[in-house]
Design an enzyme around this catalytic site. Structure first.
Site, PDB file in Angstrom:
ATOM      1  N   ARG A  38       0.779  -1.210   0.094  1.00  0.00           N
ATOM      2  CA  ARG A  38       0.140   0.242  -0.100  1.00  0.00           C
ATOM      3  C   ARG A  38       1.098   1.500   0.319  1.00  0.00           C
ATOM      4  O   ARG A  38       0.488   2.378  -0.963  1.00  0.00           O
ATOM      5  CB  ARG A  38      -1.208  -0.140   1.049  1.00  0.00           C
ATOM      6  CG  ARG A  38      -0.448  -0.170   2.781  1.00  0.00           C
ATOM      7  CD  ARG A  38      -1.631  -0.162   3.525  1.00  0.00           C
ATOM      8  NE  ARG A  38      -2.282  -1.309   3.646  1.00  0.00           N
ATOM      9  CZ  ARG A  38      -3.316  -1.365   3.380  1.00  0.00           C
ATOM     10  NH1 ARG A  38      -4.001  -0.204   4.159  1.00  0.00           N
ATOM     11  NH2 ARG A  38      -4.248  -2.671   3.523  1.00  0.00           N
ATOM     12  N   THR A  39       1.959   1.184   1.079  1.00  0.00           N
ATOM     13  CA  THR A  39       2.280   2.322   0.707  1.00  0.00           C
ATOM     14  C   THR A  39       3.214   2.885  -0.553  1.00  0.00           C
ATOM     15  O   THR A  39       3.169   4.040  -0.568  1.00  0.00           O
ATOM     16  CB  THR A  39       4.353   2.621   1.838  1.00  0.00           C
ATOM     17  OG1 THR A  39       3.547   2.145   3.044  1.00  0.00           O
ATOM     18  CG2 THR A  39       4.426   3.842   1.913  1.00  0.00           C
ATOM     19  N   LYS A  93      22.200  -9.483  -3.933  1.00  0.00           N
ATOM     20  CA  LYS A  93      24.067  -9.306  -5.317  1.00  0.00           C
ATOM     21  C   LYS A  93      24.518  -9.005  -3.967  1.00  0.00           C
ATOM     22  O   LYS A  93      25.719 -10.094  -4.595  1.00  0.00           O
ATOM     23  CB  LYS A  93      24.114  -9.275  -6.220  1.00  0.00           C
ATOM     24  CG  LYS A  93      23.087  -9.954  -7.172  1.00  0.00           C
ATOM     25  CD  LYS A  93      23.190 -10.016  -8.508  1.00  0.00           C
ATOM     26  CE  LYS A  93      21.832  -9.402  -9.370  1.00  0.00           C
ATOM     27  NZ  LYS A  93      21.738  -8.370 -10.566  1.00  0.00           N
ATOM     28  N   ARG A 121      12.337   3.111   1.428  1.00  0.00           N
ATOM     29  CA  ARG A 121      11.561   1.418   2.485  1.00  0.00           C
ATOM     30  C   ARG A 121      12.871   0.806   3.260  1.00  0.00           C
ATOM     31  O   ARG A 121      13.943   0.297   2.127  1.00  0.00           O
ATOM     32  CB  ARG A 121      10.837   1.367   2.407  1.00  0.00           C
ATOM     33  CG  ARG A 121      10.405   0.080   3.412  1.00  0.00           C
ATOM     34  CD  ARG A 121       8.951   0.347   3.551  1.00  0.00           C
ATOM     35  NE  ARG A 121       7.954   0.670   3.566  1.00  0.00           N
ATOM     36  CZ  ARG A 121       6.459   0.434   4.348  1.00  0.00           C
ATOM     37  NH1 ARG A 121       6.213  -0.404   4.006  1.00  0.00           N
ATOM     38  NH2 ARG A 121       5.549   1.438   4.805  1.00  0.00           N
ATOM     39  N   HIS A 171       8.552   7.102  10.410  1.00  0.00           N
ATOM     40  CA  HIS A 171       6.945   6.969   8.966  1.00  0.00           C
ATOM     41  C   HIS A 171       6.463   8.095   9.108  1.00  0.00           C
ATOM     42  O   HIS A 171       5.318   7.876   9.048  1.00  0.00           O
ATOM     43  CB  HIS A 171       6.362   5.206   8.847  1.00  0.00           C
ATOM     44  CG  HIS A 171       5.592   4.859   7.624  1.00  0.00           C
ATOM     45  ND1 HIS A 171       6.308   5.692   6.624  1.00  0.00           N
ATOM     46  CD2 HIS A 171       4.963   4.091   7.383  1.00  0.00           C
ATOM     47  CE1 HIS A 171       5.155   4.946   5.839  1.00  0.00           C
ATOM     48  NE2 HIS A 171       4.418   4.323   6.227  1.00  0.00           N
TER      49      HIS A 171
END
Lengths: 336, 419
Positions: free
Chosen positions: A80-81, A108, A130, A158
């Site tokens: 959703r974000t 990697k 994020r 947040h």
């Protein structure tokens, strides 16, 4: 005993008379702790404008970020974000590119700093990040030339979630003065709770952190919240009940005995909601565990639940943040 | 005191007389003017002595002459940093890429610094530092290990810990232990408190230290073994150690300057140079640490030297490796304690040299006859500024970057030879 943070001691005026860049003199949006109360109000006012625009018309496109590149670098899964930031960027006309950890070179073994340098070399105009580690977004922000928006770092912050929650509350309740907001659930591991406690306390609300003792961070008072370990006491007289998601990995017996017991003691049921004020607003940042921290009856309550409204406000807030942070680069008058 | 001429002692000996120094003898109460006489790699006399005619005279020009520092518990063999800091010997922690748990690794480690720096390896007490099976402590001792240790780990199984202590004690080896209860600490990277809460960092309460110490002291009482807690950083921890010493148990402890001069707020802004193990503590515990140095509870001050480059430190706080480059600042920061009146300089040299030597069972760190001729000339007041970008260490991860300090080792003698 530490001094308890008293929201009333904060300046209650709208702040100094400011214009242009002085309204929001920050290059990045990393933490609510960096913001003055009037800067938070400024972002809410800007977001309010987008909330109305998003609702009012079928064609929502505004071209002000046309030609700019927005990279959404998500090192931790999100639906959703990520979607909300993508829609916000596209509505403003930006070219939006998403980078998921699963597809990236992070897997990697590339270091976070190297990834940051790579993103920077692609000349992004704004980067949304994020990451699962507290402080990781600030680390990247330090290395890139464009504004960075923190879309969640570890348990730390947040900020756009706190802003969208504040906007939702302001629209429903008219303001924050004297408002009792109970933030309930896994406060310990929650960046949403940390951002919200700082944000709502700065805006003048009386904030409570309600959680089992194992999920309540030490010295939470210093973030502006009064701690409660019994749900009923924490809900008593609340104007807003903000539920937090209980992560699956916390349900295994380490922090709480079982989801069933958690629901019995801390779940938001209609009976428990009745302890709060009769018009108390119910919020949840999603995704919800129905039947664990919240029952469906409460979550879907037509008048009391603001959960879908929060999602709508998320897009508005993110549009406002993307707009404000790129004003300097776009040469908006007073913002260069 | 008369010193026999060289020819009476036999030929081929070289003698050096260090004159005009202020001697910081750990066994004395205060600085005193005097001479240190050295023959080959040993001290043969100190104090007000007649200087033999065949001795080469070296003028200390009024500087403080002290035993070279013996750093009890470092993580890397980083000679330039040690020499800068006046450190002439170090006990190397077993936490290496390949844990020091076998004879070959111990032998290799003892050779790593010679001739101008001596490494005394601390052998892993358990294989791979895993806290399960005992490593070959006796064979490693024969290969040069001067102590055994748990590394930066906690031996969770109390039965294993009991047997490790008991067996090491039979060999006359001290166990160098890490004082954090592993179950309570788990993945914590900070001490519980306001800073950890604000930053959203995994944290553990400070009592994790006292819990570990309490258990280990009980096992020491049971076995008669000798234990050294490398880093003790909390009031509750020092209280336990004080009581154990009063009781007569063979318990000693150390600390690093970081815990004396910084508290947990140093991690604000996610500064990974302040990510240490154990983590920095509250201001109350910092004050208790200073008090424990002043009242004699603390036996050793160590740099915990652990140089870490950007690949280990330029990471999110919880993902970064713990540790700081401390060798260059050990002496200067410790001299703060003398300037602030917590200690005499002689007592400081006991903590920096004599006590570490005693715990490791090596004949060094003092001015006694026969002690190794490892000496430093110290200018205790010369000011300088710590600069992480210009350090002699292999990495500049110091939480004291840009801090003004005072005190430098001007000359270093290792084994009778000046560097």
């Amino acid at each position: 005993m530490p001094d308890i943070f008293i929201p009333d001691a904060l300046p209650q005026s709208s702040g100094p008379e400011l214009t242009g860049r002085a309204l929001f003199p920050h290059r990045h949006l990393l933490s609510i702790a960096d913001l003055k109360p009037w800067e938070i109000r400024f972002l809410l006012d800007e977001a309010e404008h987008w909330a109305q625009a998003n609702k009012g018309q079928a064609r929502k496109h505004d071209g002000r970020l046309a030609g700019m590149t927005q990279i959404n670098a998500f090192f931790e899964n999100s639906t959703r974000t990520l979607l909300s930031f993508e829609i916000a960027g596209k509505r403003l006309g930006a070219d939006v590119v998403n980078m998921h950890a699963g597809q990236s070179s992070v897997k990697k073994g590339e270091t976070l700093i190297d990834t940051a340098m790579t993103l920077n070399a692609m000349a992004a105009d704004v980067i949304v990040i994020r990451h699962a580690s507290s402080g990781a977004v600030a680390l990247i922000a330090d290395k890139v030339d464009c504004p960075v928006l923190n879309a969640g770092d570890g348990w730390h912050q947040h900020p756009t979630q706190a802003l969208l929650d504040a906007l939702t509350i302001r629209r429903r309740k008219g303001g924050f003065e004297g408002l009792i907001v109970a933030i309930c659930g896994d406060v310990l591991h929650s960046r949403v709770a940390r951002s919200n406690m700082l944000c709502l306390a700065a805006l003048g609300a009386q904030v409570r952190a309600v959680a089992p003792p194992t999920l309540l961070p030490p010295e939470v008072e210093m973030l502006g919240a009064i701690p409660f370990t019994r749900m009923d006491e924490g809900l008593d007289g609340a104007d807003v009940v903000m539920m937090l998601r209980l992560q699956n990995e916390r349900m295994d017996g380490a922090f709480i005995p079982s989801p069933r017991e958690y629901h019995a003691l801390y779940g938001l049921t209609p009976e428990r909601l009745a302890i709060a004020k009769p018009d108390a607003l119910v919020m949840h940042p999603g995704p919800m565990n129905r039947g664990v921290e919240i029952t469906s009856t409460v979550a879907d309550h037509p008048d009391r639940s603001a959960i879908t409204e929060q999602v709508a406000m998320g897009v508005a807030v993110r549009m406002a943040c993307l707009d404000v942070l790129t004003r300097g680069a776009r040469g908006v008058e007073g913002w260069a | 005191m008369n010193i026999p001429a060289n020819k009476e002692m036999g030929l081929g000996m070289s003698r050096i007389a260090i004159i005009n120094g202020k001697l910081a003898d750990p066994a004395a109460d205060s600085l005193s003017p005097g001479t240190v006489l050295i023959e080959d790699d040993r001290i043969i006399a100190t104090g007000q002595i007649d200087i033999p005619s065949d001795a080469q005279q070296v003028d200390a020009q009024g500087l403080v002459v002290a035993p070279g520092l013996i750093d009890l518990g470092v993580f890397a063999t980083d000679k330039p940093a040690f020499h800068f800091g006046g450190i002439t010997r170090a006990a190397l922690m077993p936490d290496q890429r390949a844990p020091l748990d076998e004879v070959g690794l111990i032998r290799e480690a003892t050779r790593a610094g010679k001739p101008d720096f001596w490494i005394h390896p601390i052998a892993a007490a358990t294989r791979g530092l895993k806290g399960a099976e005992m490593a070959e402590m006796g064979l490693m001792q024969a290969a040069g290990a001067k102590a055994v240790g748990t590394g930066r780990q906690w031996i969770a199984d109390s039965g294993v810990m009991l047997r490790v202590l008991s067996y090491a004690s039979g060999l006359g080896l001290t166990l160098i232990a890490h004082a954090e209860d592993g179950g309570l600490t788990a993945k914590a990277v900070a001490t519980s408190g306001e800073t950890a809460t604000r930053l959203g960092l995994p944290h553990a309460p400070a009592c994790t230290e006292a819990m570990a110490i309490a258990r280990d002291i009980m096992l020491v009482r049971e076995t008669g073994a000798s234990i050294h807690f490398r880093l003790v950083t909390t009031k509750a921890g020092f209280d336990l150690i004080r009581a154990a010493k009063t009781e007569g148990l063979k318990v000693t402890c150390g600390i690093s300057p970081a815990y004396l001069f910084l508290n947990d707020q140093a991690a604000t802004d996610f500064r990974t140079f302040a990510r240490l193990s154990p983590p920095l503590r509250s201001e109350n515990d910092r004050q208790a640490s200073l008090a424990a140095v002043a009242d004699g509870t603390v036996d050793v001050i160590t740099s915990s030297h652990d140089p870490r480059g950007p690949e280990d430190k330029r990471l999110p706080f919880a993902d970064a490796s713990p540790g700081m480059a401390g060798a260059e600042t050990l002496l200067a920061l410790s001299l703060n304690l003398v300037r602030e009146g917590q200690l005499t300089i002689n007592r400081l040299m006991t903590l920096l040299s004599a006590n570490p030597a005693r715990i490791l069972g090596i004949n060094a760190g003092s001015f006694a006859v026969g002690s190794a001729a490892d000496l430093i000339f110290v200018d205790p007041d010369t000011p300088w500024i710590v600069d992480s970008a210009k350090m002699a260490a292999s990495a500049g991860n110091t939480p004291f970057d840009k801090m003004p300090v005072q005190g430098r080792a001007r000359r270093v003698m290792k084994g009778g030879a000046f560097l």
